[in-house]
Motif scaffolding. Structure first.
Motif, mmCIF file in Angstrom:
data_model
loop_
_atom_site.group_PDB
_atom_site.id
_atom_site.type_symbol
_atom_site.label_atom_id
_atom_site.label_comp_id
_atom_site.label_asym_id
_atom_site.label_seq_id
_atom_site.Cartn_x
_atom_site.Cartn_y
_atom_site.Cartn_z
ATOM 1 N N THR A 274 0.833 -1.206 0.000
ATOM 2 C CA THR A 274 0.000 0.000 0.000
ATOM 3 C C THR A 274 0.864 1.252 0.000
ATOM 4 O OG1 THR A 274 -1.771 -1.147 1.185
ATOM 5 C CG2 THR A 274 -1.773 1.264 1.272
ATOM 6 N N GLU A 275 1.891 1.240 0.805
ATOM 7 C CA GLU A 275 2.787 2.406 0.882
ATOM 8 C C GLU A 275 3.453 2.677 -0.462
ATOM 9 O OE1 GLU A 275 7.101 3.509 2.873
ATOM 10 O OE2 GLU A 275 5.793 2.104 3.922
ATOM 11 N N HIS A 276 3.883 1.622 -1.136
ATOM 12 C CA HIS A 276 4.581 1.828 -2.407
ATOM 13 C C HIS A 276 3.619 2.146 -3.545
ATOM 14 C CE1 HIS A 276 8.665 1.092 -1.093
ATOM 15 N NE2 HIS A 276 8.158 0.200 -0.259
ATOM 16 N N ALA A 277 2.393 1.683 -3.444
ATOM 17 C CA ALA A 277 1.406 2.067 -4.458
ATOM 18 C C ALA A 277 1.175 3.578 -4.440
ATOM 19 C CB ALA A 277 0.097 1.329 -4.217
ATOM 20 N N ARG A 278 1.282 4.181 -3.266
ATOM 21 C CA ARG A 278 1.108 5.635 -3.153
ATOM 22 C C ARG A 278 2.261 6.405 -3.785
ATOM 23 N NH1 ARG A 278 -0.298 4.689 2.873
ATOM 24 N NH2 ARG A 278 -2.565 4.334 2.847
ATOM 25 N N ARG A 279 3.391 5.748 -3.957
ATOM 26 C CA ARG A 279 4.566 6.409 -4.530
ATOM 27 C C ARG A 279 4.505 6.501 -6.049
ATOM 28 N NH1 ARG A 279 9.775 3.334 -2.938
ATOM 29 N NH2 ARG A 279 10.657 5.036 -4.191
ATOM 30 N N LEU A 280 3.626 5.744 -6.682
ATOM 31 C CA LEU A 280 3.635 5.637 -8.139
ATOM 32 C C LEU A 280 3.449 6.978 -8.838
ATOM 33 C CD1 LEU A 280 1.645 2.336 -8.751
ATOM 34 C CD2 LEU A 280 4.020 2.774 -9.377
ATOM 35 N N ALA A 281 2.540 7.791 -8.340
ATOM 36 C CA ALA A 281 2.193 9.040 -9.034
ATOM 37 C C ALA A 281 3.388 9.970 -9.180
ATOM 38 C CB ALA A 281 1.067 9.748 -8.296
ATOM 39 N N ALA A 282 4.284 9.974 -8.209
ATOM 40 C CA ALA A 282 5.422 10.898 -8.239
ATOM 41 C C ALA A 282 6.725 10.215 -8.639
ATOM 42 C CB ALA A 282 5.591 11.539 -6.858
ATOM 43 N N ALA A 283 6.664 8.974 -9.092
ATOM 44 C CA ALA A 283 7.881 8.217 -9.377
ATOM 45 C C ALA A 283 8.516 8.632 -10.698
ATOM 46 C CB ALA A 283 7.567 6.726 -9.406
ATOM 47 N N GLN A 284 9.800 8.373 -10.818
ATOM 48 C CA GLN A 284 10.537 8.644 -12.048
ATOM 49 C C GLN A 284 10.098 7.672 -13.139
ATOM 50 O OE1 GLN A 284 14.739 8.333 -11.193
ATOM 51 N NE2 GLN A 284 14.501 9.302 -9.184
ATOM 52 N N PRO A 285 10.216 8.081 -14.424
ATOM 53 C CA PRO A 285 9.886 7.155 -15.518
ATOM 54 C C PRO A 285 10.785 5.930 -15.493
ATOM 55 C CG PRO A 285 10.090 9.407 -16.312
ATOM 56 C CD PRO A 285 10.596 9.414 -14.910
ATOM 57 N N SER A 286 10.301 4.842 -16.059
ATOM 58 C CA SER A 286 11.068 3.603 -16.088
ATOM 59 C C SER A 286 12.190 3.671 -17.115
ATOM 60 C CB SER A 286 10.156 2.424 -16.418
ATOM 61 O OG SER A 286 9.183 2.252 -15.413
ATOM 62 N N THR A 287 13.273 2.998 -16.816
ATOM 63 C CA THR A 287 14.369 2.858 -17.778
ATOM 64 C C THR A 287 14.402 1.456 -18.360
ATOM 65 O OG1 THR A 287 15.843 2.320 -15.935
ATOM 66 C CG2 THR A 287 15.805 4.617 -16.670
ATOM 67 N N SER A 288 13.887 0.477 -17.632
ATOM 68 C CA SER A 288 13.837 -0.910 -18.091
ATOM 69 C C SER A 288 12.461 -1.209 -18.669
ATOM 70 C CB SER A 288 14.121 -1.849 -16.910
ATOM 71 O OG SER A 288 13.826 -3.192 -17.245
ATOM 72 N N VAL A 289 12.407 -2.208 -19.569
ATOM 73 C CA VAL A 289 11.101 -2.634 -20.082
ATOM 74 C C VAL A 289 10.390 -3.515 -19.066
ATOM 75 C CG1 VAL A 289 11.747 -2.485 -22.506
ATOM 76 C CG2 VAL A 289 12.105 -4.624 -21.266
ATOM 77 N N ALA A 290 11.092 -3.922 -18.006
ATOM 78 C CA ALA A 290 10.462 -4.728 -16.961
ATOM 79 C C ALA A 290 9.452 -3.881 -16.206
ATOM 80 C CB ALA A 290 11.520 -5.273 -16.002
ATOM 81 N N ARG A 291 8.198 -4.277 -16.291
ATOM 82 C CA ARG A 291 7.105 -3.548 -15.648
ATOM 83 C C ARG A 291 6.100 -4.553 -15.098
ATOM 84 N NH1 ARG A 291 5.593 1.489 -17.758
ATOM 85 N NH2 ARG A 291 4.114 1.472 -16.020
ATOM 86 N N ASN A 292 5.208 -4.039 -14.248
ATOM 87 C CA ASN A 292 4.004 -4.784 -13.877
ATOM 88 C C ASN A 292 2.919 -3.743 -13.644
ATOM 89 O OD1 ASN A 292 1.951 -6.440 -12.800
ATOM 90 N ND2 ASN A 292 3.490 -7.918 -12.136
ATOM 91 N N GLU A 293 2.309 -3.333 -14.761
ATOM 92 C CA GLU A 293 1.361 -2.222 -14.716
ATOM 93 C C GLU A 293 0.072 -2.563 -13.980
ATOM 94 O OE1 GLU A 293 1.141 0.218 -18.389
ATOM 95 O OE2 GLU A 293 2.591 -1.236 -19.183
ATOM 96 N N SER A 294 -0.106 -3.821 -13.619
ATOM 97 C CA SER A 294 -1.291 -4.159 -12.838
ATOM 98 C C SER A 294 -1.159 -3.688 -11.390
ATOM 99 C CB SER A 294 -1.542 -5.677 -12.857
ATOM 100 O OG SER A 294 -0.479 -6.365 -12.223
ATOM 101 N N PHE A 295 0.060 -3.364 -10.949
ATOM 102 C CA PHE A 295 0.248 -2.917 -9.572
ATOM 103 C C PHE A 295 -0.301 -1.502 -9.392
ATOM 104 C CE2 PHE A 295 2.757 -0.895 -6.165
ATOM 105 C CZ PHE A 295 2.425 -1.745 -5.127
ATOM 106 N N GLY A 296 -0.995 -1.303 -8.278
ATOM 107 C CA GLY A 296 -1.567 -0.006 -7.947
ATOM 108 C C GLY A 296 -2.511 -0.154 -6.774
ATOM 109 N N PRO A 297 -3.091 0.932 -6.297
ATOM 110 C CA PRO A 297 -3.948 0.861 -5.110
ATOM 111 C C PRO A 297 -5.106 -0.124 -5.237
ATOM 112 C CG PRO A 297 -3.393 3.136 -5.614
ATOM 113 C CD PRO A 297 -2.882 2.320 -6.753
ATOM 114 N N ALA A 298 -5.762 -0.153 -6.407
ATOM 115 C CA ALA A 298 -6.900 -1.060 -6.563
ATOM 116 C C ALA A 298 -6.461 -2.515 -6.522
ATOM 117 C CB ALA A 298 -7.634 -0.764 -7.868
ATOM 118 N N ASN A 299 -5.321 -2.810 -7.156
ATOM 119 C CA ASN A 299 -4.849 -4.190 -7.151
ATOM 120 C C ASN A 299 -4.394 -4.612 -5.757
ATOM 121 O OD1 ASN A 299 -4.404 -6.635 -8.473
ATOM 122 N ND2 ASN A 299 -2.298 -6.130 -8.986
ATOM 123 N N VAL A 300 -3.837 -3.696 -4.987
ATOM 124 C CA VAL A 300 -3.484 -4.020 -3.602
ATOM 125 C C VAL A 300 -4.742 -4.396 -2.819
ATOM 126 C CG1 VAL A 300 -2.555 -3.122 -1.435
ATOM 127 C CG2 VAL A 300 -1.408 -2.599 -3.600
#
Length: 408
Positions: A274-300
């Motif tokens: 939950t704490e890290h889901a709150r960080r998403l909005a202000a996070a730096q853009p990704s440099t790697s293609v490794a992602r998991n875009e399903s992660f977020g407050p609703a998925n938590v």
């Protein structure tokens, strides 16, 4: 292939296989009950279909006590004959060959450009998250082959990064379709690629994939937790970008469901996610293609529901459900899971009509996924045996046919 094949009965459920394998092993119901840690009457109810095997913990305990794989109990081999998912299953032998050969095949076509392959990986990820495995399957062999070729031709960090993303997606799809051993091979390849890249996101993605596969193996729960928690601790200081937060957060969600399956408290892992889901909005853009875009407050919140369901807390599941809407969830697979958890919770409270309504909505969102879920099959079969006749002869009966509980 296992020696233990599903019995040719008209009404399929896990307890049938438990009874068959127990008899072949020469084990009494009491001995099995002692091994699992339940009463003999509970084992009898599983075997006669009066009680569904409706939790991951019980399923793993039964498989471990009988000395078999989970798939020996679930009859998942039958799903591989389903014509609606044939596009995926027919691709598996070739996927195996590409992984074993690491792409060193007699394939004369020119590989697509690396940027195109990265874009195709995004498309494949969406198909996987939406549980469209029939469309996804034929894409995987050329994607894997081209990813390996780019690594061989350039040995660049970008090529290794793309290979890691492709093999992670392949591992996830194989695990979801019941090919756990081959999925582990793909996950190891994802880990190998991540080691060449060295970033937090690829390493987290590979560990998440391994943890998910271990969660399906009897006796491997402690290993599943260690894989995810140890990786999370090792990369925590390097988590800054969107992709890093997403993949790191998913490690904590995986930890929560493993903890719940073990009978431990999942809340510390859910709180961290939950704490890290709150960080998403202000996070730096990704440099790697490794992602998991399903992660977020609703998925938590959804994983919180799943953890509560694993702990057999239906009231908690139904209390959490209104905290989100299906439209807030990131893909069709997550929407389906939302309705499955609601259906399971209603069933535990013997509200079978409400349970059926939720399961039908889940099936509508991701039919290929839901029709193959063990929990859904067990639940539908149980309702067929216990619900009122006006329910079993209508929508429930038709759903039972579609999920393979009874012959179509």
């Amino acid at each position: 292939m296992s020696d233990f094949q599903p019995q040719p009965e008209t009404d399929r459920y896990v307890g049938q296989q438990v009874r068959l394998i127990r008899a072949r092993r020469g084990i009494s119901q009491q001995v099995l009950a002692d091994r699992v840690g339940v009463s003999r009457s509970v084992i009898a109810k599983y075997e006669t279909g009066l009680r569904p095997v409706d939790s991951r913990r019980v399923l793993l305990a039964l498989a471990g006590a009988l000395g078999v794989d989970v798939l020996d109990l679930t009859g998942q081999e039958q799903e591989r004959l389903d014509p609606t998912t044939a596009g995926f299953h027919t691709a598996v032998p070739d996927i195996e060959t590409v992984l074993w050969a690491r792409g060193n095949l007699t394939d004369t076509r020119a590989p697509i450009a690396l940027d195109q392959l990265a874009a195709l990986t995004v498309k494949a990820t969406k198909l996987r998250h939406d549980c469209d495995y029939a469309t996804l399957g034929p894409m995987l062999v050329p994607m894997l082959t081209d990813a390996y070729r780019h690594v061989r031709d350039t040995d660049s960090e970008r090529a290794w990064d793309v290979l890691g993303a492709v093999t992670y997606g392949v591992a996830s799809a194989l695990r979801a379709r019941g090919y756990h051993a081959l999925g582990w091979t793909a996950a190891q390849e994802s880990e190998r690629a991540a080691a060449h890249v060295g970033g937090a996101a690829p390493l987290a993605a590979a560990a998440f994939s391994q943890g998910q596969i271990l969660l399906s193996r009897p006796g491997a729960l402690h290993a599943a937790l260690a894989v995810t928690v140890d990786m999370a601790e090792s990369i925590s200081a390097d988590v800054r970008t969107v992709g890093e937060i997403e993949t790191y957060g998913m490690l904590h969600l995986q930890g929560s469901i493993v903890a719940a399956t073990m009978g431990s408290d999942p809340e510390p892992y859910l709180a961290e996610a939950t704490e890290h889901a709150r960080r998403l909005a202000a996070a730096q853009p990704s440099t790697s293609v490794a992602r998991n875009e399903s992660f977020g407050p609703a998925n938590v919140a959804l994983w919180r529901m799943s953890a509560a369901m694993e702990r057999r807390e239906p009231g908690e599941v139904l209390a959490l459900a209104p905290s989100m809407t299906p439209d807030q969830l990131p893909n069709e697979g997550r929407k389906a899971q939302y309705f499955v958890e609601i259906g399971r919770a209603h069933s535990l409270q013997k509200k079978y009509r409400e349970s059926l309504h939720a399961l039908l909505r889940a099936e509508h969102a991701a039919p290929q996924h839901v029709r193959n879920m063990v929990h859904v099959r067990e639940l539908v079969g149980h309702m067929m045996r216990t619900a009122r006749r006006d329910l079993t002869t209508g929508e429930l009966g038709r759903l039972a046919q579609r999920v393979g509980v009874v012959p179509a």
